[in-house]
Design an enzyme around this catalytic site. Structure first.
Site, PDB file in Angstrom:
ATOM      1  N   ASN A  36       2.293   1.518   4.298  1.00  0.00           N
ATOM      2  CA  ASN A  36       2.589   0.243   4.977  1.00  0.00           C
ATOM      3  C   ASN A  36       2.349   0.324   6.486  1.00  0.00           C
ATOM      4  OD1 ASN A  36       5.414  -2.038   5.453  1.00  0.00           O
ATOM      5  ND2 ASN A  36       3.290  -2.544   5.026  1.00  0.00           N
ATOM      6  N   ASP A  80      -8.433   3.637   1.470  1.00  0.00           N
ATOM      7  CA  ASP A  80      -7.422   4.018   2.450  1.00  0.00           C
ATOM      8  C   ASP A  80      -8.124   4.540   3.709  1.00  0.00           C
ATOM      9  OD1 ASP A  80      -5.361   5.008   3.916  1.00  0.00           O
ATOM     10  OD2 ASP A  80      -4.405   6.062   2.253  1.00  0.00           O
ATOM     11  N   CYS A 134       0.855  -1.185   0.000  1.00  0.00           N
ATOM     12  CA  CYS A 134       0.000   0.000   0.000  1.00  0.00           C
ATOM     13  C   CYS A 134       0.894   1.239   0.000  1.00  0.00           C
ATOM     14  CB  CYS A 134      -0.992  -0.015   1.165  1.00  0.00           C
ATOM     15  SG  CYS A 134      -0.254   0.055   2.804  1.00  0.00           S
ATOM     16  N   CYS A 188      -1.384   0.929   7.452  1.00  0.00           N
ATOM     17  CA  CYS A 188      -2.827   0.656   7.623  1.00  0.00           C
ATOM     18  C   CYS A 188      -3.279  -0.602   6.887  1.00  0.00           C
ATOM     19  CB  CYS A 188      -3.662   1.845   7.155  1.00  0.00           C
ATOM     20  SG  CYS A 188      -3.382   3.348   8.114  1.00  0.00           S
ATOM     21  N   ARG A 189      -3.316  -0.558   5.553  1.00  0.00           N
ATOM     22  CA  ARG A 189      -3.916  -1.648   4.782  1.00  0.00           C
ATOM     23  C   ARG A 189      -3.015  -2.857   4.602  1.00  0.00           C
ATOM     24  NH1 ARG A 189      -5.140   2.084  -0.222  1.00  0.00           N
ATOM     25  NH2 ARG A 189      -3.251   3.010   0.674  1.00  0.00           N
ATOM     26  N   SER A 190      -1.824  -2.656   4.038  1.00  0.00           N
ATOM     27  CA  SER A 190      -1.009  -3.843   3.725  1.00  0.00           C
ATOM     28  C   SER A 190      -0.540  -4.605   4.964  1.00  0.00           C
ATOM     29  CB  SER A 190       0.166  -3.491   2.796  1.00  0.00           C
ATOM     30  OG  SER A 190       1.013  -2.534   3.350  1.00  0.00           O
TER      31      SER A 190
HETATM   32  P1  4NP Z   1      -1.758   2.876   4.134  1.00  0.00           P
HETATM   33  O1  4NP Z   1      -2.402   4.228   4.701  1.00  0.00           O
HETATM   34  O2  4NP Z   1      -1.234   3.204   2.763  1.00  0.00           O
HETATM   35  O3  4NP Z   1      -2.921   1.938   4.095  1.00  0.00           O
HETATM   36  O4  4NP Z   1      -0.679   2.466   5.099  1.00  0.00           O
HETATM   37  C1  4NP Z   1      -1.683   5.422   4.801  1.00  0.00           C
HETATM   38  C2  4NP Z   1      -0.773   5.591   5.809  1.00  0.00           C
HETATM   39  C3  4NP Z   1      -0.088   6.790   5.926  1.00  0.00           C
HETATM   40  C4  4NP Z   1      -0.320   7.782   5.007  1.00  0.00           C
HETATM   41  C5  4NP Z   1      -1.216   7.596   3.975  1.00  0.00           C
HETATM   42  C6  4NP Z   1      -1.893   6.412   3.869  1.00  0.00           C
HETATM   43  N1  4NP Z   1       0.364   9.005   5.124  1.00  0.00           N
HETATM   44  O5  4NP Z   1       0.076   9.921   4.347  1.00  0.00           O
HETATM   45  O6  4NP Z   1       1.242   9.131   5.993  1.00  0.00           O
END
Ligand code: 4NP
Length: 142
Positions: free
Chosen positions: A6, A114, A3, A8-10
């Site tokens: 790295n 997200d 994702c 939240c989702r993955s």
């Molecule tokens: P992820 O979510 O891609 O599912 O881990 C996010 C985590 C952090 C950020 C964006 C999306 N960020 O902008 O820091």
């Protein structure tokens, strides 16, 4: 499992898939990474850790990694959560064989939303990831 951050989702996809693979006693390597490097070394987002725990998955010891091109040699399947991830990962692929390893985690062109800016999304995202992991395990193990 890839994702953006790295955190939240993955990490959810990594933890759920590893749990399911361990239940089946399969010797598969599961990992996750982000196309961005801001969170490298950090534990998953507290909200992902909490929702995973509620459903019986412990992702608390996972640590964020940055997606790098060596993953194309290390893994057979590179599953990306959304189309931006798809574009970013594909831009690092050098051969047709590497490109073929990359696909969206969900079917029918769907993206895993997200949840970073929406607390209410963590549970539906976990459930969507869990369902797809179960389905994918069956597909890959048949
Ligand atoms: P992820 O979510 O891609 O599912 O881990 C996010 C985590 C952090 C950020 C964006 C999306 N960020 O902008 O820091």
């Amino acid at each position: 499992m890839v994702c953006l951050g790295n955190i939240c989702r993955s990490p959810l996809a990594e933890g759920v898939m590893r749990h399911l693979v361990n239940e089946k006693v399969l010797d598969w390597q599961i990992a996750s990474a982000g196309t961005g490097n801001w969170h490298v070394g950090q534990a998953p987002d507290k909200r992902s850790i909490a929702v995973a725990k509620n459903y019986g998955y412990d992702i608390s010891s996972q640590r964020a990694r940055h997606f790098i091109a060596s993953a194309f040699d290390e893994f057979d399947h590179i599953l990306v959560m959304d189309k931006n991830n798809y574009r970013d990962v594909l831009s690092l692929a050098e051969t047709e064989e590497q490109k073929k390893k990359v696909r969206l985690f969900l079917t029918n062109e769907a993206e895993v939303r997200d949840p970073y800016y929406d607390n209410d999304l963590f549970e539906p995202v976990l459930l969507e990831i869990e369902a797809r992991c179960k389905e994918m395990l069956k597909e890959l193990n048949s």
